[in-house]
Design a protein around this motif. Structure first.
Motif, PDB file in Angstrom:
ATOM      1  N   UNK A  79       0.871  -1.189   0.000  1.00 35.64           N
ATOM      2  CA  UNK A  79       0.000   0.000   0.000  1.00 35.64           C
ATOM      3  C   UNK A  79       0.901   1.231   0.000  1.00 35.64           C
ATOM      4  N   UNK A  80       1.432   1.558  -1.151  1.00 34.98           N
ATOM      5  CA  UNK A  80       2.440   2.617  -1.271  1.00 34.98           C
ATOM      6  C   UNK A  80       1.811   3.991  -1.002  1.00 34.98           C
ATOM      7  N   UNK A  81       2.365   4.771  -0.085  1.00 38.23           N
ATOM      8  CA  UNK A  81       1.793   6.092   0.236  1.00 38.23           C
ATOM      9  C   UNK A  81       2.220   7.180  -0.748  1.00 38.23           C
ATOM     10  N   UNK A  82       1.969   6.941  -2.020  1.00 35.01           N
ATOM     11  CA  UNK A  82       2.230   7.913  -3.078  1.00 35.01           C
ATOM     12  C   UNK A  82       1.023   7.936  -4.011  1.00 35.01           C
ATOM     13  N   UNK A  83       0.770   9.065  -4.691  1.00 35.62           N
ATOM     14  CA  UNK A  83      -0.358   9.123  -5.625  1.00 35.62           C
ATOM     15  C   UNK A  83      -0.074   8.364  -6.918  1.00 35.62           C
ATOM     16  N   UNK A  84      -1.096   8.213  -7.739  1.00 35.41           N
ATOM     17  CA  UNK A  84      -0.935   7.596  -9.055  1.00 35.41           C
ATOM     18  C   UNK A  84       0.066   8.399  -9.885  1.00 35.41           C
ATOM     19  N   UNK A  85       0.782   7.703 -10.760  1.00 32.94           N
ATOM     20  CA  UNK A  85       1.673   8.346 -11.734  1.00 32.94           C
ATOM     21  C   UNK A  85       2.703   9.247 -11.045  1.00 32.94           C
ATOM     22  N   UNK A  86       3.298   8.773  -9.966  1.00 31.83           N
ATOM     23  CA  UNK A  86       4.174   9.616  -9.149  1.00 31.83           C
ATOM     24  C   UNK A  86       5.643   9.527  -9.539  1.00 31.83           C
ATOM     25  N   UNK A  87       6.096   8.398 -10.107  1.00 33.43           N
ATOM     26  CA  UNK A  87       7.524   8.198 -10.340  1.00 33.43           C
ATOM     27  C   UNK A  87       7.773   7.595 -11.720  1.00 33.43           C
ATOM     28  N   UNK A  88       9.036   7.730 -12.146  1.00 38.10           N
ATOM     29  CA  UNK A  88       9.443   7.196 -13.447  1.00 38.10           C
ATOM     30  C   UNK A  88      10.043   5.798 -13.352  1.00 38.10           C
ATOM     31  N   UNK A  89      10.498   5.428 -12.177  1.00 35.84           N
ATOM     32  CA  UNK A  89      11.129   4.119 -12.010  1.00 35.84           C
ATOM     33  C   UNK A  89      10.877   3.604 -10.598  1.00 35.84           C
ATOM     34  N   UNK A  90      10.711   2.301 -10.496  1.00 38.14           N
ATOM     35  CA  UNK A  90      10.611   1.625  -9.208  1.00 38.14           C
ATOM     36  C   UNK A  90      11.737   0.604  -9.133  1.00 38.14           C
ATOM     37  N   UNK A  91      12.494   0.667  -8.048  1.00 39.88           N
ATOM     38  CA  UNK A  91      13.572  -0.282  -7.821  1.00 39.88           C
ATOM     39  C   UNK A  91      13.321  -1.001  -6.500  1.00 39.88           C
ATOM     40  N   UNK A  92      14.034  -2.077  -6.287  1.00 37.52           N
ATOM     41  CA  UNK A  92      13.937  -2.814  -5.031  1.00 37.52           C
ATOM     42  C   UNK A  92      15.070  -3.818  -4.998  1.00 37.52           C
ATOM     43  N   UNK A  93      15.546  -4.119  -3.809  1.00 35.11           N
ATOM     44  CA  UNK A  93      16.701  -4.994  -3.680  1.00 35.11           C
ATOM     45  C   UNK A  93      16.409  -6.120  -2.707  1.00 35.11           C
ATOM     46  N   UNK A  94      15.952  -7.235  -3.248  1.00 34.50           N
ATOM     47  CA  UNK A  94      15.691  -8.443  -2.465  1.00 34.50           C
ATOM     48  C   UNK A  94      14.646  -8.203  -1.377  1.00 34.50           C
ATOM     49  N   UNK A  95      13.531  -7.555  -1.754  1.00 36.05           N
ATOM     50  CA  UNK A  95      12.478  -7.237  -0.793  1.00 36.05           C
ATOM     51  C   UNK A  95      11.126  -7.806  -1.206  1.00 36.05           C
ATOM     52  N   UNK A  96      10.791  -7.755  -2.483  1.00 32.85           N
ATOM     53  CA  UNK A  96       9.459  -8.193  -2.915  1.00 32.85           C
ATOM     54  C   UNK A  96       9.210  -9.646  -2.527  1.00 32.85           C
ATOM     55  N   UNK A  97      10.254 -10.466  -2.549  1.00 34.27           N
ATOM     56  CA  UNK A  97      10.093 -11.870  -2.152  1.00 34.27           C
ATOM     57  C   UNK A  97       9.633 -12.022  -0.711  1.00 34.27           C
ATOM     58  N   UNK A  98       9.838 -10.986   0.116  1.00 30.78           N
ATOM     59  CA  UNK A  98       9.449 -11.059   1.521  1.00 30.78           C
ATOM     60  C   UNK A  98       7.956 -10.841   1.736  1.00 30.78           C
TER      61      UNK A  98
END
Length: 409
Positions: free
Chosen positions: A131-150
């Motif tokens: 539940x990301x606390x940002x509005x729609x269309x807020x960023x150009x890129x999403x990154x993550x480092x070994x977290x989504x698997x959690x």
């Protein structure tokens, strides 16, 4: 619950890092064998020691996200802030990098590291990746480092990621995956070694979830092998691109009335189809594939301004990779590149789904549709002469197809 366990574990690691402890010391050789840490980064010089001590990544997402000056970036599960600080260097003072973490201790550590680094173009947010606390269309890129698997709700994570990305935005993460079904006992042991409390996805399942969220251009490349079928991997995809003020997303049942109204408006022109009345929503969905349905929307109002969907050409297994598509644009929104953007997204999505041939039948008089399809790689393969009557007139249909250069070679 997995979420509580994850937060408690990483909060403890953050507290240890703030006390000056190295919570994981991993050299390059060990990293190649599956150990986590900073060895995956090409250049971590100049970063605060606190950020290096708290690095528990399985790769270098900054290196694959293609970050550019002035862009907005979101790091899911930002931990001690190492990827946020590296991203901030790439986007410069005209850009902005958000770090999101559920652990207040990690956020305290990350903010201290950012202050030490003098990074003024970063902001750390408290919240969950579901539940990301940002509005729609807020960023150009999403990154993550070994977290989504959690996460124990990965579909929600990917749906939120898609939501906050701008059209054409990129998803570039390092994560943990499995290469297929693995003996549960051995896989659980491997996952415990790399901290996957909620369990890693198989490569195929990851790809399916990305497609379901609306992503196209999907690539999942395993890197380090952690044993027992568990790997670190680079995962890349992007959100379909379209012009300003517009977005492309998967079609939903709530779109039914608008989709069918646009369909009927197209039929009323007399140049779209032999059909004269749009089907019911039940009929529409029954005759089309459940995936590969996209709508173009006005980002301010949320109104649907166009759609594209596909139907199978045959139930025979040999034709599993052949579909026929339809694309319709609201009559008040034509000549804005909407049809082209929808068709380009559909082509990319179809290749992700293993489709090798897309077919379409177009009236010769529909010059705009013919030009659009030919511009995107379709070719006329024949003419069905006087194939049927339409409003009392016998009409020809040009048969077009596009053969993928990436699938079925």
């Amino acid at each position: 619950m997995a979420h509580d366990e994850v937060v408690e574990r990483y909060s403890g690691l953050a507290r240890a890092a703030m006390l000056g402890r190295v919570i994981l010391d991993c050299g390059a050789e060990e990293f190649e064998r599956g150990c986590f840490g900073t060895a995956g980064y090409d250049d971590a010089t100049g970063l605060p020691e606190g950020a290096l001590r708290a690095s528990l990544g399985c790769g270098n997402p900054v290196a694959v996200a293609e970050l550019r000056a002035g862009e907005g970036v979101l790091d899911l599960g930002s931990g001690g802030g190492i990827d946020v600080l590296l991203s901030a260097r790439h986007v410069g003072l005209s850009g902005k990098v958000y770090g999101l973490d559920a652990s207040l201790d990690m956020l305290e550590l990350a903010r201290a590291n950012a202050a030490e680094a003098g990074a003024t173009n970063v902001e750390f947010l408290h919240g969950t990746i579901e539940a990301v606390p940002l509005p729609d269309y807020a960023v150009d890129a999403v990154i993550s480092n070994c977290v989504i698997n959690l996460s124990d709700d990965k579909p929600a994570v990917l749906a939120e990621t898609f939501r906050v990305l701008r059209p054409g935005g990129r998803f570039g993460v390092s994560d943990v995956v499995t290469d297929g079904p693995v003996d549960p006992v051995r896989r659980a042991a491997a996952e415990r070694r790399v901290g996957c409390v909620a369990g890693a996805l198989t490569i195929d399942a990851y790809r399916d979830l990305l497609r379901g969220a609306g992503f196209i251009g999907i690539s999942i490349r395993p890197t380090a092998d952690h044993g027992d079928g568990v790997h670190s991997a680079i995962v890349q995809a992007h959100k379909p691109a379209i012009g300003p003020g517009l977005g492309i997303r998967p079609m939903r049942e709530a779109d039914a009335d608008q989709v069918l109204a646009i369909y009927q408006a197209g039929l009323d022109t007399g140049q779209a189809s032999f059909e004269t009345v749009a089907p019911s929503w039940e009929g529409f969905t029954a005759s089309r594939l459940p995936n590969l349905r996209y709508v173009a929307v006005d980002t301010e109002t949320g109104l649907v301004v166009g759609w594209i969907a596909a139907s199978p050409v045959s139930a025979r297994p040999a034709y599993a990779g052949v579909v026929e598509h339809s694309v319709y644009v609201h009559p008040g929104c034509q000549a804005h590149g909407i049809g082209r953007a929808l068709l380009a997204a559909f082509i990319a999505g179809s290749e992700d789904a293993g489709i090798w041939t897309i077919q379409s039948g177009i009236f010769p008089e529909n010059a705009a549709s013919l030009a659009l399809h030919q511009a995107l790689g379709f070719r006329v393969v024949g003419t069905r002469e006087r194939i049927a009557r339409h409003h009392g007139t016998w009409r020809d249909v040009l048969m077009l197809e596009r053969r993928s250069t990436a699938v079925g070679r």
